[in-house]
Design an enzyme around this catalytic site. Structure first.
Site, short mmCIF file in Angstrom:
data_model
loop_
_atom_site.label_atom_id
_atom_site.label_comp_id
_atom_site.label_asym_id
_atom_site.label_seq_id
_atom_site.Cartn_x
_atom_site.Cartn_y
_atom_site.Cartn_z
N GLY A 187 0.80 -1.22 0.10
CA GLY A 187 0.05 0.19 -0.08
C GLY A 187 0.95 1.24 -0.05
O GLY A 187 2.16 1.22 0.24
N CYS A 188 0.44 2.17 -0.54
CA CYS A 188 0.94 3.60 -0.53
C CYS A 188 1.29 4.08 0.92
O CYS A 188 2.65 4.41 0.95
CB CYS A 188 0.36 4.77 -1.24
SG CYS A 188 -1.56 4.93 -0.50
N PHE A 189 0.59 4.12 1.90
CA PHE A 189 1.07 4.48 3.06
C PHE A 189 1.86 3.63 3.90
O PHE A 189 3.02 4.22 4.22
CB PHE A 189 -0.30 4.72 4.13
CG PHE A 189 -1.33 5.90 3.58
CD1 PHE A 189 -0.69 7.32 4.02
CD2 PHE A 189 -2.61 5.67 3.37
CE1 PHE A 189 -1.47 8.24 3.45
CE2 PHE A 189 -3.28 6.67 2.87
CZ PHE A 189 -2.83 8.03 3.16
#
Lengths: 346, 346, 346, 346
Positions: free
Chosen positions: C150-152
């Site tokens: 995921g990006c975060f």
């Protein structure tokens, strides 16, 4: 093939910084020299920290460069300063691409009238070639000094050249209503580029007097052979990059159609890798970070007017990218070398 | 004085929401009725949470309103819907200010041509008064049905009215190059107002066909008595609010000056509390949240053209604010009641 | 060397579009197949007009692809959909890089708890390798199925990994306060990414319940061996791209200094071409359009806390770029192939 | 009632300009004196053209004011300058509301430690009252000198005061992760507020050392009686106005719930007209142009943490609005006089 050795004089502004983004993606060049009067002794990445690990070379003063070791120099300097460097480098063997406005106009007199300043190197005017590759490639290939065009003139002229090439018989002055991103105002902090003066805002500036008026008008006369008048009004957009120009022409000939206009433009630009004739109005973000000039021509039956909309990235096709494209012509490389960036969107 | 009872039909869009911001600041009115078909039963502040504690009244369906209890109704509905309400309310005593485009044009035929839709209430055209208070105050004062002007026409017409009032002898079509904030596209989510399609971006839309073209052209003919042609091109700015129009006119008369133009405009608008003749090009943020129309006229000796730049907040002077100004005229109140907002800048 | 044949399943979203921007710059691959269920039959450049002349291939339906002709497939699909493709492609020879969240967690049970959905392919969990190249390069090289992070989590984990690697003895939960650009919400129009809801605005969302919480927490436990608790709060920035995370840790050990922290991080990442340990707080624009993760660690003597700030481009290092980096490892190419983009700044 | 006569010392910055926006909407005051050292002799509307026709009074030098004719003076000056005016005005009868940081801390020693500057008027500390009306109304009503709070401390303290009022038994330092609009950096052009450095960007600044840390920490100790440690990190948002603070507390008491937290906050602020306890995370645009402080408290069962999010307009509740609110208390007027602005949204 040995890489050509490139110098950038005045590397710390937006134009210089953009050259530093593009040139490392070019297979045939090496940036050996970058200068700055105010930041000499620092790494380039200290001035622009996003270049950390990418461009850590040290800036030097311009009088410390070794001109014999360079094949080409980009002058990324303010107008009025650039002319002195061109004068100083007169007689040297390296090529010069001047990104300022100092050698774009027809004569020192016209320069003085619009730039309100005496020109220090009159001889340069005869030597300088106006560098829009799509229009003047032959002259560019054999030039030693390129006057890299202004950002507004680039988009405006590419939007009118196909019509100009077959003569411009018009019933009224041409109106060029342009909108530019803030980077056009340079990297220095001043009220005009203060965030809170620009963000969520929009306004016109330079009405009646902007210097690009004469640059557009004189070049257009050269292409068309016609005596045209340009009404040019720039506006400031709350964006970083991009120029969109909406151009209104009132042709004597009324039997245009959208289709015939598109055919004219597509034909004119069939060999131009960076011009895209679009099927819908282009947006500036669609050319962001690239050397494209997107063009959308239409004819309005109701009013008899031709409207042409063009979009460029002012720092690329409007400055550094076009400069690299000129360099490619000068060195007889493929025109697109180093310029294959794809729009960063969104 | 008893407060007038006000209804807002279709209160949840941007225009309705802006009426809800302005009307509580008006001393003589009370908003007793707000409607929404899709959100009926909810508090207004549930639809727009920033109104929590400010406007917590409950939305009702439009067929649940008691028309006898209202003194004036604002129709904040899409065009094509509004006409049916005007028809339904025909014969009622309350006044109507219609913020849609349904009764702004000259006839149902012209409406059909530009809105591509049959009009359901032809009789309304005779009754409707076009509501720009600076130009038609006398008619507005005695009207029952106001066609509140479009956002683009408001700024454009105010920028040309002083010239139109003394006849428009022109040598070419008038060019109106307009730039609007995104709220003009309404509150519904769609690609055109998606953040990443608008932010850091700019483009034209509606070339040749935008409906405000005919609204501007016909009203201008009415004022000037002259047969004028309008070339109108809207563009989408990456801002919430504001319209800036750059207007280019080619007058036959060439002995204008900046000074004589300013004198003409100042004289024409000397009684207009919301028009400011500016000494420099206006910016949209300078009128944000207010009912001002800022105007900057210049004459270019070199080209013989008059350029007029106008700036408004599309949701205020271009919609809700002008509607309240019209209401003030109708009820014979001071024109500025409820409209003394000062620009929120920055 | 023959080019590897690449497919992108679900090519029209932001992640797919970003793969289409990056992959043409990669010397060893060819995108032979792109799919879209809703836009099949159209050119990619009809969906995204800025790709005109760049990517004009036609989108096909996913059931029309020839799986035998592909060397690697990127799944650029929403979570909950991706799992079905992984299941369907089970037993095929091509590699899969899944950009959704479907195979990032430890088990179907944990998946169900946080994604509120039953998982359709439990067997995939054993096969999937969590694809942060800086942390799990060995496993990635031999994987057939990559769960692209995921990006975060990407930015957060890279900001904590050096500390985690030597065990995380903490006195309080770790706080990760993250701020993301709007593209994280996807390309579909909805109120959350409506321009006027985002522009000039800022707010938190997903408090206490965001799915990346568990992805970060479980991966961190895996690296550190410690039982850590993550308090993760995402916020929505009025920008297109970029995630900045401010991470607060309360270590038991109090004899840190800025210098010792920097030494730890530089040592840990000395072989990582995309991690830059910065000397000042990084800004998201400094990594825009690139695969960099910029990290700035400090220690506050006064409070005994370690603060780490990390910045990535959510569409590049947080999605498509990292996916390409994983592909490079899988095919044993130089990790930076195709990923030498320089920040587009400004 | 005679209107009170008001002076603004240093009227040309953002805070002064915001006072000039708010005070004309106040029924009981008249701004008779506005000063500027650098722009004296000019109209206010020459400095800020959006005030044309609204505030055309002439700026004078501060040594030209007649102190006997004033009832209250707002000092809208930079810290370090303000103290000299307070000293000079010592013994005068008018009230002073100082918007700088010069009298907010406990002592000259603490001032010197965090502001790195000797304080020129030690006596002022005893006299000054810290002006958050929701917390210190009794002291404010009888004060002659108000230290108007910092923008960050206002939002942060209002977000913690209900918890502090019942004692803060915490297991870890409090983390305050704040995000501010650019106007917090002032009206002077400098790299930090250059459009292209801020737009489409985001970064932290002032880590570990920001002066508002001590202002928050010491005031919180005063309210709670507890010895608390604050970890405060400000970040710069690409917006004009607004501060959002995300506050993380680790209470010893673990039996909180969202509901009990909301009850605590609603009870504490039941008499506070400008505090709104929100049902969803507040956004800065929802308070833009207003004196509201929106608060959203939650408890996370999983981690045992309390998270409080607060949103204010830094120029209104964080500066000029709160100053007017303090003035209302001083003159025993309704707290909301002049402060009924409704959010300008979008």
């Amino acid at each position: 093939m040995d890489k050509k050795k490139i110098g950038i004089i005045g590397a710390t502004g937006y134009t210089g910084s953009e050259l530093m983004r593009i040139l490392p993606q070019h297979p045939h060049v090496e940036v050996t020299t970058i200068t700055s009067e105010s930041r000499a002794g620092e790494k380039f990445s200290e001035v622009h920290p996003f270049f950390e690990g990418i461009a850590d070379q040290v800036l030097i003063k311009s009088d410390a460069i070794n001109v014999k070791d360079l094949d080409l120099v980009f002058l990324a300097l303010p107008h009025g300063i650039s002319m002195d460097f061109v004068k100083q480098y007169h007689g040297e063997k390296f090529k010069i691409i001047d990104l300022s406005g100092d050698f774009r106009l027809e004569s020192p007199d016209i320069y003085k009238k619009w730039y309100l300043k005496d020109h220090s190197f009159h001889e340069g005017f005869a030597e300088a070639v106006y560098g829009i590759p799509e229009l003047f490639s032959k002259e560019i290939k054999s030039a030693r000094l390129i006057a890299n065009p202004g950002c507004f003139p680039t988009g405006a002229l590419l939007g009118m050249a196909p019509l100009a090439a077959e003569g411009l018989r018009l019933e009224a002055p041409i109106i060029i209503d342009s909108k530019t991103g803030v980077t056009g105002a340079g990297v220095q902090s001043k009220p005009v580029n203060l965030f809170s003066n620009v963000h969520d805002n929009f306004k016109a500036y330079g009405l009646k007097s902007h210097r690009h008026t004469i640059e557009i008008q004189d070049t257009l006369k050269k292409i068309s052979g016609a005596n045209v008048t340009i009404q040019f009004t720039p506006h400031l957009l709350p964006v970083d990059r991009g120029i969109l120009s909406t151009i209104y022409l009132q042709p004597s000939k009324k039997n245009w159609s959208d289709k015939s206009l598109v055919a004219l433009f597509e034909d004119f630009y069939q060999e131009a890798p960076f011009v895209r004739i679009r099927k819908q109005p282009p947006a500036i973000k669609e050319v962001r970070g690239t050397n494209y000039c997107d063009i959308f021509p239409v004819f309005d039956d109701r009013t008899g007017m031709v409207i042409v909309i063009t979009a460029i990235d002012n720092l690329v096709k409007g400055a550094a990218g076009q400069a690299v494209q000129n360099m490619n012509l000068i060195f007889d490389w493929d025109e697109t070398q180093g310029l294959n960036q794809i729009p960063v969107h969104p």
